[in-house]
Scaffold this motif. Structure first.
Motif, PDB file in Angstrom:
ATOM      1  N   HIS A 150     -28.735 -20.108   3.909  1.00 46.87           N
ATOM      2  CA  HIS A 150     -28.279 -18.858   4.529  1.00 46.87           C
ATOM      3  C   HIS A 150     -28.227 -17.749   3.472  1.00 46.87           C
ATOM      4  CE1 HIS A 150     -26.123 -15.978   6.904  1.00 46.87           C
ATOM      5  NE2 HIS A 150     -25.953 -16.827   7.908  1.00 46.87           N
ATOM      6  N   PRO A 151     -28.896 -16.626   3.721  1.00 43.16           N
ATOM      7  CA  PRO A 151     -28.983 -15.580   2.688  1.00 43.16           C
ATOM      8  C   PRO A 151     -27.753 -14.704   2.572  1.00 43.16           C
ATOM      9  CG  PRO A 151     -30.150 -14.888   4.657  1.00 43.16           C
ATOM     10  CD  PRO A 151     -29.668 -16.288   4.923  1.00 43.16           C
ATOM     11  N   ASN A 152     -26.840 -14.783   3.551  1.00 41.47           N
ATOM     12  CA  ASN A 152     -25.769 -13.781   3.588  1.00 41.47           C
ATOM     13  C   ASN A 152     -24.393 -14.428   3.665  1.00 41.47           C
ATOM     14  OD1 ASN A 152     -24.755 -11.139   3.601  1.00 41.47           O
ATOM     15  ND2 ASN A 152     -24.666 -11.099   5.840  1.00 41.47           N
ATOM     16  N   ILE A 153     -24.140 -15.387   2.783  1.00 46.85           N
ATOM     17  CA  ILE A 153     -22.801 -15.955   2.672  1.00 46.85           C
ATOM     18  C   ILE A 153     -22.358 -15.856   1.222  1.00 46.85           C
ATOM     19  CG2 ILE A 153     -22.998 -17.499   4.657  1.00 46.85           C
ATOM     20  CD1 ILE A 153     -23.632 -19.786   2.769  1.00 46.85           C
ATOM     21  N   ALA A 154     -21.050 -15.939   0.997  1.00 47.05           N
ATOM     22  CA  ALA A 154     -20.485 -15.680  -0.326  1.00 47.05           C
ATOM     23  C   ALA A 154     -21.016 -16.645  -1.380  1.00 47.05           C
ATOM     24  CB  ALA A 154     -18.962 -15.753  -0.264  1.00 47.05           C
ATOM     25  N   SER A 155     -21.191 -17.916  -1.033  1.00 43.25           N
ATOM     26  CA  SER A 155     -21.654 -18.878  -2.030  1.00 43.25           C
ATOM     27  C   SER A 155     -23.100 -18.597  -2.445  1.00 43.25           C
ATOM     28  CB  SER A 155     -21.509 -20.301  -1.499  1.00 43.25           C
ATOM     29  OG  SER A 155     -22.179 -20.463  -0.264  1.00 43.25           O
ATOM     30  N   THR A 156     -23.927 -18.173  -1.510  1.00 50.72           N
ATOM     31  CA  THR A 156     -25.304 -17.801  -1.860  1.00 50.72           C
ATOM     32  C   THR A 156     -25.312 -16.581  -2.771  1.00 50.72           C
ATOM     33  OG1 THR A 156     -26.220 -18.721   0.185  1.00 50.72           O
ATOM     34  CG2 THR A 156     -27.530 -17.050  -0.934  1.00 50.72           C
ATOM     35  N   ARG A 157     -24.472 -15.603  -2.459  1.00 56.80           N
ATOM     36  CA  ARG A 157     -24.405 -14.407  -3.317  1.00 56.80           C
ATOM     37  C   ARG A 157     -23.923 -14.770  -4.717  1.00 56.80           C
ATOM     38  NH1 ARG A 157     -22.629 -12.080   1.681  1.00 56.80           N
ATOM     39  NH2 ARG A 157     -20.429 -12.323   1.112  1.00 56.80           N
TER      40      ARG A 157
ATOM     41  N   GLU B 258     -26.867 -16.287  -6.547  1.00 60.99           N
ATOM     42  CA  GLU B 258     -27.850 -15.270  -6.941  1.00 60.99           C
ATOM     43  C   GLU B 258     -27.371 -14.454  -8.131  1.00 60.99           C
ATOM     44  OE1 GLU B 258     -29.817 -14.590  -2.490  1.00 60.99           O
ATOM     45  OE2 GLU B 258     -28.208 -13.277  -3.205  1.00 60.99           O
ATOM     46  N   ALA B 259     -26.052 -14.278  -8.242  1.00 65.49           N
ATOM     47  CA  ALA B 259     -25.501 -13.499  -9.358  1.00 65.49           C
ATOM     48  C   ALA B 259     -25.382 -14.319 -10.639  1.00 65.49           C
ATOM     49  CB  ALA B 259     -24.126 -12.946  -8.979  1.00 65.49           C
TER      50      ALA B 259
ATOM     51  N   GLU C 260     -12.174 -37.680  -9.231  1.00 72.28           N
ATOM     52  CA  GLU C 260     -12.907 -38.939  -9.290  1.00 72.28           C
ATOM     53  C   GLU C 260     -14.354 -38.695  -8.851  1.00 72.28           C
ATOM     54  OE1 GLU C 260     -13.200 -43.025 -10.111  1.00 72.28           O
ATOM     55  OE2 GLU C 260     -11.582 -41.607 -10.516  1.00 72.28           O
ATOM     56  N   PRO C 261     -15.349 -39.080  -9.661  1.00 70.63           N
ATOM     57  CA  PRO C 261     -16.739 -38.733  -9.342  1.00 70.63           C
ATOM     58  C   PRO C 261     -17.378 -39.681  -8.341  1.00 70.63           C
ATOM     59  CG  PRO C 261     -16.667 -39.925 -11.405  1.00 70.63           C
ATOM     60  CD  PRO C 261     -15.230 -39.755 -10.968  1.00 70.63           C
ATOM     61  N   VAL C 262     -18.479 -39.236  -7.781  1.00 67.11           N
ATOM     62  CA  VAL C 262     -19.361 -40.073  -6.976  1.00 67.11           C
ATOM     63  C   VAL C 262     -20.454 -40.591  -7.905  1.00 67.11           C
ATOM     64  CG1 VAL C 262     -20.982 -40.137  -5.050  1.00 67.11           C
ATOM     65  CG2 VAL C 262     -18.903 -38.750  -4.885  1.00 67.11           C
ATOM     66  N   ARG C 263     -20.592 -41.900  -7.981  1.00 61.67           N
ATOM     67  CA  ARG C 263     -21.619 -42.495  -8.842  1.00 61.67           C
ATOM     68  C   ARG C 263     -22.979 -42.393  -8.155  1.00 61.67           C
ATOM     69  NH1 ARG C 263     -20.592 -43.780 -14.047  1.00 61.67           N
ATOM     70  NH2 ARG C 263     -21.930 -45.613 -13.908  1.00 61.67           N
ATOM     71  N   LEU C 264     -23.959 -41.852  -8.866  1.00 61.88           N
ATOM     72  CA  LEU C 264     -25.299 -41.655  -8.325  1.00 61.88           C
ATOM     73  C   LEU C 264     -26.218 -42.817  -8.693  1.00 61.88           C
ATOM     74  CD1 LEU C 264     -25.660 -37.865  -9.221  1.00 61.88           C
ATOM     75  CD2 LEU C 264     -24.963 -38.856  -7.025  1.00 61.88           C
ATOM     76  N   ALA C 265     -27.362 -42.871  -8.034  1.00 64.97           N
ATOM     77  CA  ALA C 265     -28.300 -43.971  -8.260  1.00 64.97           C
ATOM     78  C   ALA C 265     -28.996 -43.856  -9.606  1.00 64.97           C
ATOM     79  CB  ALA C 265     -29.345 -43.994  -7.145  1.00 64.97           C
ATOM     80  N   ARG C 266     -28.999 -42.690 -10.184  1.00 64.24           N
ATOM     81  CA  ARG C 266     -29.693 -42.481 -11.456  1.00 64.24           C
ATOM     82  C   ARG C 266     -29.061 -41.311 -12.204  1.00 64.24           C
ATOM     83  NH1 ARG C 266     -35.580 -40.123 -10.444  1.00 64.24           N
ATOM     84  NH2 ARG C 266     -35.837 -41.682  -8.806  1.00 64.24           N
ATOM     85  N   SER C 267     -29.371 -41.212 -13.472  1.00 66.50           N
ATOM     86  CA  SER C 267     -28.935 -40.068 -14.262  1.00 66.50           C
ATOM     87  C   SER C 267     -29.785 -38.867 -13.883  1.00 66.50           C
ATOM     88  CB  SER C 267     -29.082 -40.366 -15.753  1.00 66.50           C
ATOM     89  OG  SER C 267     -28.582 -39.299 -16.528  1.00 66.50           O
ATOM     90  N   VAL C 268     -29.145 -37.712 -13.708  1.00 67.37           N
ATOM     91  CA  VAL C 268     -29.849 -36.514 -13.240  1.00 67.37           C
ATOM     92  C   VAL C 268     -29.532 -35.335 -14.156  1.00 67.37           C
ATOM     93  CG1 VAL C 268     -29.791 -37.316 -10.847  1.00 67.37           C
ATOM     94  CG2 VAL C 268     -27.969 -35.825 -11.682  1.00 67.37           C
ATOM     95  N   PRO C 269     -30.352 -34.285 -14.102  1.00 64.61           N
ATOM     96  CA  PRO C 269     -30.039 -33.081 -14.872  1.00 64.61           C
ATOM     97  C   PRO C 269     -28.731 -32.448 -14.392  1.00 64.61           C
ATOM     98  CG  PRO C 269     -32.318 -33.067 -14.090  1.00 64.61           C
ATOM     99  CD  PRO C 269     -31.633 -34.188 -13.390  1.00 64.61           C
ATOM    100  N   SER C 270     -28.191 -31.562 -15.202  1.00 66.97           N
ATOM    101  CA  SER C 270     -26.931 -30.894 -14.846  1.00 66.97           C
ATOM    102  C   SER C 270     -27.184 -29.855 -13.761  1.00 66.97           C
ATOM    103  CB  SER C 270     -26.322 -30.222 -16.080  1.00 66.97           C
ATOM    104  OG  SER C 270     -25.938 -31.194 -17.017  1.00 66.97           O
ATOM    105  N   ILE C 271     -26.568 -30.073 -12.620  1.00 69.19           N
ATOM    106  CA  ILE C 271     -26.740 -29.204 -11.454  1.00 69.19           C
ATOM    107  C   ILE C 271     -25.378 -28.669 -11.044  1.00 69.19           C
ATOM    108  CG2 ILE C 271     -27.535 -29.075  -9.050  1.00 69.19           C
ATOM    109  CD1 ILE C 271     -29.793 -29.809 -10.934  1.00 69.19           C
ATOM    110  N   LEU C 272     -25.321 -27.422 -10.654  1.00 70.50           N
ATOM    111  CA  LEU C 272     -24.152 -26.862  -9.973  1.00 70.50           C
ATOM    112  C   LEU C 272     -24.569 -26.576  -8.537  1.00 70.50           C
ATOM    113  CD1 LEU C 272     -21.292 -25.594  -9.795  1.00 70.50           C
ATOM    114  CD2 LEU C 272     -22.342 -23.420 -10.504  1.00 70.50           C
ATOM    115  N   ALA C 273     -23.843 -27.117  -7.582  1.00 67.71           N
ATOM    116  CA  ALA C 273     -24.105 -26.859  -6.160  1.00 67.71           C
ATOM    117  C   ALA C 273     -22.886 -26.165  -5.579  1.00 67.71           C
ATOM    118  CB  ALA C 273     -24.388 -28.156  -5.416  1.00 67.71           C
ATOM    119  N   VAL C 274     -23.096 -25.079  -4.837  1.00 68.77           N
ATOM    120  CA  VAL C 274     -21.990 -24.204  -4.453  1.00 68.77           C
ATOM    121  C   VAL C 274     -21.621 -24.282  -2.977  1.00 68.77           C
ATOM    122  CG1 VAL C 274     -22.376 -22.619  -6.373  1.00 68.77           C
ATOM    123  CG2 VAL C 274     -23.589 -22.236  -4.213  1.00 68.77           C
ATOM    124  N   GLY C 275     -22.173 -25.241  -2.243  1.00 64.45           N
ATOM    125  CA  GLY C 275     -21.724 -25.490  -0.879  1.00 64.45           C
ATOM    126  C   GLY C 275     -22.075 -24.402   0.104  1.00 64.45           C
ATOM    127  N   GLY C 276     -21.255 -24.305   1.155  1.00 65.70           N
ATOM    128  CA  GLY C 276     -21.500 -23.344   2.227  1.00 65.70           C
ATOM    129  C   GLY C 276     -20.453 -22.261   2.243  1.00 65.70           C
TER     130      GLY C 276
END
Length: 753
Positions: free
Chosen positions: A462-469, A472-473, A391-407
């Motif tokens: 943080h430069p040295n966590i799995a999600s950041t790596r 970068e890949a 189930e999605p979170v409804r945002l205030a506006r339409s946005v470009p396609s983003i992937l966010a990879v957390g911590g």
């Protein structure tokens, strides 16, 4: 909402409707079919990449449009209905057409608990589904965890390998059946099968054995929750020393035996999502269920197999005076993700479970049980997964396609599509190879199911966590987001505000903008930017990261800061390093932290509640468990130049004469009051009255409720997470929102040059 000029809709003309939302896999097409037949309309309904497309023609077409959103199936969620008059065609019977293919912009719904109608058939000897553990219909059963891609049709699910028998095929094609186009339809003749009979499962539980069963989103381990030896064996085998187990009971009436639940908690238990709900324990279970904690996680049966197990226990192994309660926990070694594959489960659970129960329906995507609590009358997520995702979170506006990879802890990922943000199920910690593989699997499934191609990948600073790596890949454009800014932005995203807001983020650890160890931050957030206005007074972390696992070290740091370092060897004599710690703290290069989590650790260590911890947040939970009524020491804090110091409070907690329960109450009440004072002063200085409250410490129900109450009393407008957890499980949503706003701002600048 319905988007149509009603003046253009006239009876007798043909209308084309597009319905967007959670309208696939919920019985929406058969619902539309029945509604169209009621109004004697011609036309068709079909799944398409955007949701459902409908064409209706006849004298009462406008009545159909009016009724459509009012009588929808229970699991359906309608976001938008658009209506367009089109050219009439020759009258025809209304029908359900095959799904249209194309780029997907619809969504599937979450898995749902067994509905009352299916439950009745499950125990009806006259039903062809009698005692069948995979009974389902359009109102219940697996959805997300068996879906490979959209549109949602049987051929795109794990059910494609099971050819329907004549009886199931007839129900599937019958508009009057509850299983009309129910993609997961199956029966004992043609559907999935268990590897072991239910009676054997119940018999094993009754004699204290540990059983692994294949659930909706992964394997579960179950045992008798009143059998202390069985629970201890499970802890030993699973390598889960202290972390609490959830408990399942067979009915809502059985809850009162083991927990003191209010009406909101009982209502939450019975929702189709079937989350684990934290409630005040009556301590009538095995003590090893939730050691030294005041709350226990309880859930009701989710799938038919759970109901059958309780029925077999109650009928074949009746228990005088007490209802059956069973431990229900993920089947994995501690720290690793859920197992879903039969061969892997058989091999890896051999040393944990005495009986391993498999079946032959694949789990396409794993999903752990969701965990929630009720805080000040509102639902708060601790872990958001099965039942709520996707189930999605409804945002205030339409946005470009983003992937966010957390911590890296309590990981989730988020993908945006239009004005929706899809936060993945709880993935867990990324400190094992299996955890990283699950993370990558979740990213692939989310993007492929949504059919989106992200233009930007947002990740932690943080430069040295799995999600950041991983980011970068990816070879995509990257946006690095500061950890606590993302926590604040997750609240802003779900409440659809762009600022300016103040944000109080109380957390364990986050990589700071100065590369420091942040965790107790007061921020000013406006759209995609933030300013650090203040922070908790820094504490030294002797031993660095070891201090997060050994709270006595943080307590020693406090004593050293109070010029009482000579007390460290005596107070912590059982710790081998205690005698050397004061000298270590004298050194200038000892790392420091502003973490609120480490402040909790210091308090627990000073009060001798816990000196070491075996899982994240353990000592904070044990500290919270001691509180009966929070109390405030009005002279317990100092605020100077935006820095909040709790040194006066900590000095009181360091007293050998202070009772641990009294100290826990004093800590919670004073810390909350200090935070409210800190926010209120800043609000007066800035004129900003809206406050976002987030970070892992807000999982603490007492702290969360007290700070919210204090903000309201001070005339502030507090915003708390409601759709995602306040801990790192909500981090990816905030990252996605910040990255989207940054990209929009960049595009706006480019467009004006």
């Amino acid at each position: 909402m319905t988007m149509v000029d009603e003046a253009t809709v006239r009876d007798g003309q043909r209308l084309r409707l597009h319905v967007r939302g959670a309208v696939q896999g919920v019985g929406f097409r058969p619902y539309v079919y029945g509604l169209a037949r009621r109004y004697r309309l011609g036309g068709f309904v079909a799944n398409d990449p955007h949701g459902v497309v409908i064409e209706v023609e006849g004298a009462r077409a406008s009545d159909f449009v009016t009724a459509l959103p009012l009588e929808k199936p229970p699991l359906a969620r309608i976001d938008e209905i658009s209506v367009q008059p089109i050219t009439a065609v020759a009258s025809e019977e209304f029908c359900i057409r095959a799904s249209e293919q194309g780029r997907v912009s619809t969504r599937i719904v979450a898995d749902a608990a067994t509905c009352p109608e299916c439950l009745g058939e499950l125990f009806d000897p006259a039903s062809r589904f009698h005692l069948y553990p995979f009974i389902s219909c359009t109102h219940c059963g697996p959805r997300y965890t068996i879906t490979e891609q959209l549109p949602y049709d049987r051929a795109a699910t794990a059910m494609k390998r099971f050819a329907m028998c004549d009886s199931c095929a007839a129900e599937y094609a019958d508009p009057n059946s509850r299983r009309f186009h129910a993609e997961a339809i199956a029966c004992p003749q043609c559907g999935p099968r268990l590897s072991h009979p239910v009676g054997e499962i119940a018999a094993a539980i009754a004699v204290g054995k540990i059983v692994a069963i294949k659930g909706l989103g992964g394997y579960q381990l179950i045992c008798d929750a009143r059998d202390e030896e069985a629970v201890k064996r499970l802890r030993q085998r699973k390598q889960r020393d202290q972390k609490p187990f959830a408990v399942m009971v067979g009915s809502i009436d059985a809850v009162a035996e083991i927990a003191a639940a209010d009406a909101a908690e009982l209502a939450l238990l019975q929702t189709v999502q079937r989350p684990i709900v934290l409630m005040t324990s009556r301590y009538r279970l095995a003590p090893a269920i939730a050691p030294e904690l005041s709350r226990v996680g309880i859930m009701l049966p989710l799938m038919p197999l759970h109901h059958l197990i309780f029925d077999a226990l109650n009928s074949g192994h009746p228990r005088a005076g007490n209802s059956w309660a069973i431990v229900t926990t993920s089947a994995n070694l501690s720290g690793e993700p859920l197992l879903t594959d039969n061969d892997q489960a058989t091999r890896r659970l051999a040393g944990i479970a005495d009986l391993i129960v498999t079946h032959d329906r694949d789990i396409v995507i794993r999903a752990d049980d969701s965990v929630v609590s009720v805080v000040a009358g509102r639902t708060q997520f601790i872990r958001r997964a099965r039942g709520y995702v996707p189930e999605p979170v409804r945002l205030a506006r339409s946005v470009p396609s983003i992937l966010a990879v957390g911590g890296t802890l309590k990981s989730t990922v988020t993908a945006t599509r239009g004005s929706e943000a899809f936060v993945s199920q709880h993935i867990g910690d990324l400190d094992t190879a299996e955890g990283v593989r699950f993370f990558e699997e979740a990213v692939h499934h989310l993007l492929s199911t949504l059919d989106v191609e992200p233009v930007v990948v947002a990740h932690d600073l943080h430069p040295n966590i799995a999600s950041t790596r991983f980011a970068e890949a990816s070879r995509r454009t990257l946006v690095a987001i500061q950890h606590h800014h993302a926590h604040a932005a997750s609240v802003m995203a779900e409440h659809r505000v762009e600022g300016p807001v103040l944000a109080l983020v109380l957390d364990g650890f986050g990589y700071g903008g100065d590369a420091g160890n942040w965790g107790g931050e007061l921020l000013l957030c406006v759209r995609a930017r933030f300013q650090r206005l203040g922070h908790l007074a820094p504490l030294k972390m002797p031993g660095g990261d070891r201090a997060a696992c050994e709270p006595w070290r943080m307590a020693a740091s406090v004593l050293h800061g109070l010029q009482r370092g000579d007390e460290i060897p005596r107070r912590f004599a059982a710790q081998p390093q205690a005698a050397r710690l004061s000298a270590l703290l004298d050194q200038r290069d000892v790392p420091k932290t502003t973490s609120a989590g480490r402040l909790f650790d210091a308090a627990a260590g000073l009060l001798r509640i816990s000196l070491v911890q075996s899982y994240e947040g353990e000592v904070a939970m044990k500290l919270e468990a001691r509180v009966r009524q929070p109390r405030v020491a009005r002279d317990g804090w100092v605020i100077e130049d935006g820095v909040l110091s709790l040194s006066p409070l900590l000095e009181r907690l360091a007293s050998d004469a202070l009772d641990p329960a009294d100290g826990a109450e004093l800590f919670h009440g004073t810390f909350a009051a200090a935070c409210v004072d800190w926010i209120a002063r800043t609000a007066r200085q800035t004129g900003i009255m809206t406050v976002a409250l987030s970070g892992g410490c807000f999982v603490n129900a007492i702290l969360s409720a007290e700070i919210e109450r204090g903000c309201l009393a001070a005339g502030l407008a507090p915003l708390l997470p409601r759709q995602v957890p306040p801990n790192d499980g909500g981090l990816s949503l905030g990252q996605a929102w910040i990255a989207a706003l940054q990209l929009i701002e960049h595009q706006d600048r480019e467009g004006t040059t």
